[in-house]
Design an enzyme around this catalytic site. Structure first.
Site, PDB file in Angstrom:
ATOM      1  N   GLN A 199       0.830  -1.196   0.000  1.00  0.00           N
ATOM      2  CA  GLN A 199       0.000   0.000   0.000  1.00  0.00           C
ATOM      3  C   GLN A 199       0.871   1.255   0.000  1.00  0.00           C
ATOM      4  O   GLN A 199       0.543   2.244  -0.657  1.00  0.00           O
ATOM      5  CB  GLN A 199      -0.922   0.007   1.226  1.00  0.00           C
ATOM      6  CG  GLN A 199      -1.667   1.303   1.478  1.00  0.00           C
ATOM      7  CD  GLN A 199      -2.636   1.666   0.367  1.00  0.00           C
ATOM      8  OE1 GLN A 199      -3.093   0.799  -0.381  1.00  0.00           O
ATOM      9  NE2 GLN A 199      -2.951   2.952   0.251  1.00  0.00           N
ATOM     10  N   GLU A 200       1.989   1.198   0.708  1.00  0.00           N
ATOM     11  CA  GLU A 200       2.869   2.362   0.805  1.00  0.00           C
ATOM     12  C   GLU A 200       3.642   2.615  -0.486  1.00  0.00           C
ATOM     13  O   GLU A 200       3.710   3.749  -0.967  1.00  0.00           O
ATOM     14  CB  GLU A 200       3.860   2.167   1.967  1.00  0.00           C
ATOM     15  CG  GLU A 200       3.246   2.243   3.355  1.00  0.00           C
ATOM     16  CD  GLU A 200       2.894   3.673   3.751  1.00  0.00           C
ATOM     17  OE1 GLU A 200       3.214   4.606   2.982  1.00  0.00           O
ATOM     18  OE2 GLU A 200       2.292   3.849   4.823  1.00  0.00           O
TER      19      GLU A 200
END
Length: 486
Positions: A312-313
């Site tokens: 996600q990052e």
């Protein structure tokens, strides 16, 4: 896919009305005879259920699943031990009920009138629609009249009754196969693998499987939303039924039912084919490079959750850099990295170690009053927007008469942190709460996909190994039963 929500007000009202209607016949509070007294004398509540990613499955930590957790709480409520009888075939469930081998069926079963001659239903605890599924890339049917190929459903499922009604009322030429060997989940997997043209499934199971089989596509809704209920034996006294109504009413009132729905259904939202396909491809091509590091530094959480956070990052890009200056696999700010002892944010090991340590520190700040299995979501929201803003979200939840220790309540307030009518009242002011909300939801979906996809690869590898081993033995290969647990 429609967002799944429980109408708690309706459940509460219906439960109350049913309880009042049954009140003159309720014997369980006094413990005088009846089915409930038999259960208490035995010291066991016996449930029959299905092995599935939602209802009941086992992990290294023990049994889990929505129906399992509900049944466990019901057994505790009655003061008895829970005994679980798992099955693969729905027909076996009702045989257990008929033979008095089970007290109730807790298996995520759709309300079905055809079953009412054999059993009675308990309160609804969520709802689903039945959907026709086909493989993406083939022609999408708009109605049953467009079907060209084989349609199969699981024997004993509500889908059989639905198809019979449709054949009688609208589509006289409709034909299908009712499989007694394959479950609804296995039939959905056959469609995904191109071995079957069509099947029917419930909207929740389909949404879960799309996370690891994105080629599964919904052609159309076959039914409106239908309640999912437990089943009890018909013809017995009302003592167990009345106790169940009281139990469900309490679960609604104290928020437990909402918490369980959030735990098992909260991540079941809209489906993005491209994003899911890209993620699954990255699992094969990129994740192996960093897997050992995720496993090494994920001390308090599952390494697959740490990997989902990193995706996600940065989409597992160790060189990722944002316009605001956050960098690396875990996208750490310079200040955060300095506080964690991270010298090189672009070094994958330093970044993963630092991100894991930062998450541990945030989890340590979460109050003990927050349930253990919800602490991670509070921590992840804080990872994204800062701990101070998480305190504000809890404060706002309390101001609005919600439960600041319940993730299902707090997450509803996250988008409000960016609204002018709210943030001036808060200690830490404006925050991109909607981003934090989406951040947590995305991570939950990535984790579901990662866990399911890896287990599916292990299952297929074991199946292929068994088939190869058996080729020289002169008898057919036996497919091992390895449940897909999310």
């Amino acid at each position: 896919m429609k967002r799944l929500k429980i109408n708690y007000i309706l459940i509460g009202v219906v439960t109350l009305l049913l309880a009042l209607a049954l009140w003159p016949n309720i014997t369980w509070r006094g413990g005088q005879g009846g089915q409930l007294e038999e259960i208490k004398s035995r010291g066991e509540l016996r449930i029959s259920t299905l092995n599935s990613p939602l209802t009941y499955f086992t992990t290294k930590q023990g049994p889990s699943g929505l129906d399992y957790e509900l049944a466990k709480r019901f057994a505790n409520y009655l003061g008895v031990k829970l005994v679980v009888i798992p099955h693969k075939n729905i027909n076996d469930l009702f045989d257990d009920l008929d033979d008095d081998d089970a007290d109730l069926l807790a298996a995520g079963l759709i309300y079905n009138q055809d079953r009412l001659s054999r059993a009675r239903t308990g309160p609804a605890y969520y709802s689903v629609s039945q959907q026709l599924v086909y493989r993406l890339g083939t022609a999408r049917p708009k109605t049953f009249a467009d079907i060209k190929g084989k349609l199969a459903v699981a024997s004993g499922s509500a889908h059989v009754s639905t198809l019979k009604q449709l054949k009688q009322s609208k589509f006289p030429d409709l034909s299908w196969e009712a499989s007694s060997d394959l479950t609804s989940k296995e039939l959905l997997e056959q469609v995904a693998d191109g071995k079957l043209d069509y099947t029917l499934g419930d909207s929740v199971t389909i949404a879960l499987l799309q996370r690891i089989h994105p080629q599964l596509a919904v052609a159309f809704d076959v039914t409106d939303e239908e309640p999912v209920t437990w089943y009890l034996k018909r013809g017995t006294d009302d003592s167990l039924y009345a106790a169940m109504l009281d139990f469900y009413s309490q679960m609604v009132d104290d928020g437990t039912l909402a918490r369980l729905e959030e735990k098992y259904l909260g991540h079941v939202g809209s489906f993005d084919y491209v994003d899911t396909k890209t993620f699954l491809s990255a699992i094969d091509s990129v994740l192996p490079t960093f897997r050992s590091l995720f496993e090494k530094y994920a001390s308090e959480i599952d390494w697959k959750l740490l990997a989902a956070i990193a995706y996600q990052e940065s989409h597992w890009n160790p060189q990722a850099t944002s316009p605001t200056g956050v960098r690396g696999l875990m996208m750490l700010t310079r200040a955060t990295a300095d506080g964690l002892g991270v010298n090189d944010r672009l070094d994958p090991e330093e970044s993963i170690q630092g991100g894991a340590l930062y998450l541990q520190r945030l989890m340590a700040k979460v109050p003990d009053s927050v349930p253990e299995d919800e602490r991670i979501w509070f921590s992840l929201a804080a990872y994204n927007m800062g701990w101070g803003h998480m305190l504000d979200a809890r404060k706002l939840t309390k101001m609005q008469k919600g439960n600041p220790d319940s993730w299902v309540d707090v997450k509803q307030r996250l988008p409000m942190l960016s609204q002018k009518r709210y943030y001036p009242q808060l200690t830490y002011g404006y925050a991109r709460g909607r981003e934090a909300y989406n951040y947590v939801e995305n991570i939950r979906r990535y984790q579901v996909s990662l866990v399911g996809y890896l287990q599916e690869k292990e299952r297929k590898a074991a199946q292929e190994a068994a088939e190869q081993a058996d080729q020289g033995k002169g008898y057919p290969a036996v497919t091992p039963e390895l449940a897909l647990n999310f």
